[in-house]
Design an enzyme around this catalytic site. Sequence first.
Site, PDB file in Angstrom:
ATOM      1  N   ARG A 102       0.819  -1.205   0.000  1.00 44.02           N
ATOM      2  CA  ARG A 102       0.000   0.000   0.000  1.00 44.02           C
ATOM      3  C   ARG A 102       0.856   1.260   0.000  1.00 44.02           C
ATOM      4  NH1 ARG A 102      -3.152   1.841  -2.660  1.00 44.02           N
ATOM      5  NH2 ARG A 102      -4.074  -0.230  -2.570  1.00 44.02           N
ATOM      6  N   LYS A 137       3.199  24.457  -3.520  1.00 48.39           N
ATOM      7  CA  LYS A 137       1.931  23.898  -3.049  1.00 48.39           C
ATOM      8  C   LYS A 137       1.964  22.379  -3.177  1.00 48.39           C
ATOM      9  CE  LYS A 137      -0.570  28.112  -4.260  1.00 48.39           C
ATOM     10  NZ  LYS A 137      -1.597  28.734  -5.124  1.00 48.39           N
ATOM     11  N   LYS A 169       6.596  38.508  -2.518  1.00 48.79           N
ATOM     12  CA  LYS A 169       5.152  38.429  -2.777  1.00 48.79           C
ATOM     13  C   LYS A 169       4.463  39.695  -2.268  1.00 48.79           C
ATOM     14  CE  LYS A 169       3.417  34.683  -3.626  1.00 48.79           C
ATOM     15  NZ  LYS A 169       2.920  34.091  -4.884  1.00 48.79           N
ATOM     16  N   GLU A 199       6.726  39.556  -7.356  1.00 47.64           N
ATOM     17  CA  GLU A 199       5.356  39.437  -7.862  1.00 47.64           C
ATOM     18  C   GLU A 199       4.749  40.828  -8.018  1.00 47.64           C
ATOM     19  OE1 GLU A 199       2.218  36.595  -6.104  1.00 47.64           O
ATOM     20  OE2 GLU A 199       1.760  38.551  -5.214  1.00 47.64           O
ATOM     21  N   ASP A 220       0.930  38.312 -11.627  1.00 37.77           N
ATOM     22  CA  ASP A 220      -0.074  37.565 -10.885  1.00 37.77           C
ATOM     23  C   ASP A 220      -1.490  37.975 -11.288  1.00 37.77           C
ATOM     24  OD1 ASP A 220      -0.857  35.703  -8.841  1.00 37.77           O
ATOM     25  OD2 ASP A 220      -1.401  37.416  -7.603  1.00 37.77           O
TER      26      ASP A 220
END
Length: 283
Positions: A102, A137, A169, A199, A220
């Site tokens: 598994r 992510k 960012k 960004e 963005d």
Amino acid sequence: MTRALPDLLIEPVVRMALAEDLGRTGDVTAQACIPEDARFKAVFTARQAGVMAGGAVVRLTIHALDARATVTSRVADGEAFEAGTVLIEAEANARALLSAERTALNLLARMCGIATLTRTYVEAVAGTAARIADTRKTMPGLRALDKHAVACGGGLNHRFGLDDAILIKDNHVAVCGSAGEAVRRARAFAPHLMKVEVEVDTLAQLDEVLAEKPDVIMLDNFSLDDLKEAVRRARAAGSVVLEASGGVNLSTVADIAATGVDVISVGALTHSVSQLDIGLDAG
């Protein structure tokens, strides 16, 4: 050719996953039903078409429970396969192989799913100059595997973590007061081999940061028209890599690529992937 993922990066993930599954006393079903010295031959078979990623992960998962097992990949990482293809053959102690089943399938199916989805995005932008990249992510604890799978699918790896590149960012900009000031601080801090990316959300911000000459500018959630205008302004200003981000999916990625951006980052490659259907059968 896809670069190999070092065993050293895979082993801790495999051991953590096996420990979680084996619990306090190990696989009681295998202990109850399978003779201690029994051997078992099995194959990992694809039940749908896809792109291979994770052969070494399966090998190390089985070897963690049986160091003398024989594990042979029949499809190399990065290669496409059809439904019904035998991906990996294994022969090992039966208890060990069934206990590893598994964990090996979970990791292999996720990695093949990521590689397959990435290949779909890569094919969607074929004929343009744009490259498909991942993001941070990723599944916690699985970043090395997730990013290797993206590479197997033909994608680029963005920064691996917070320590290998500067990415300014919107919240960094809010603290610094302006995007231009944030880039100036980053330039003063960065060693000569570290790139600086910033960004921006508007064309006005783009003009501001172009004057500071970052290495990469992330556009963005720009509209297609604004992306085209951003490309025009950036090319006129000099050499800078343009990365499009936000609102990217399989229905939009080709149009985004056609604007002339260099890179398109896609969080969905790793945060919204479906596992590929792969099974372990007696061989």
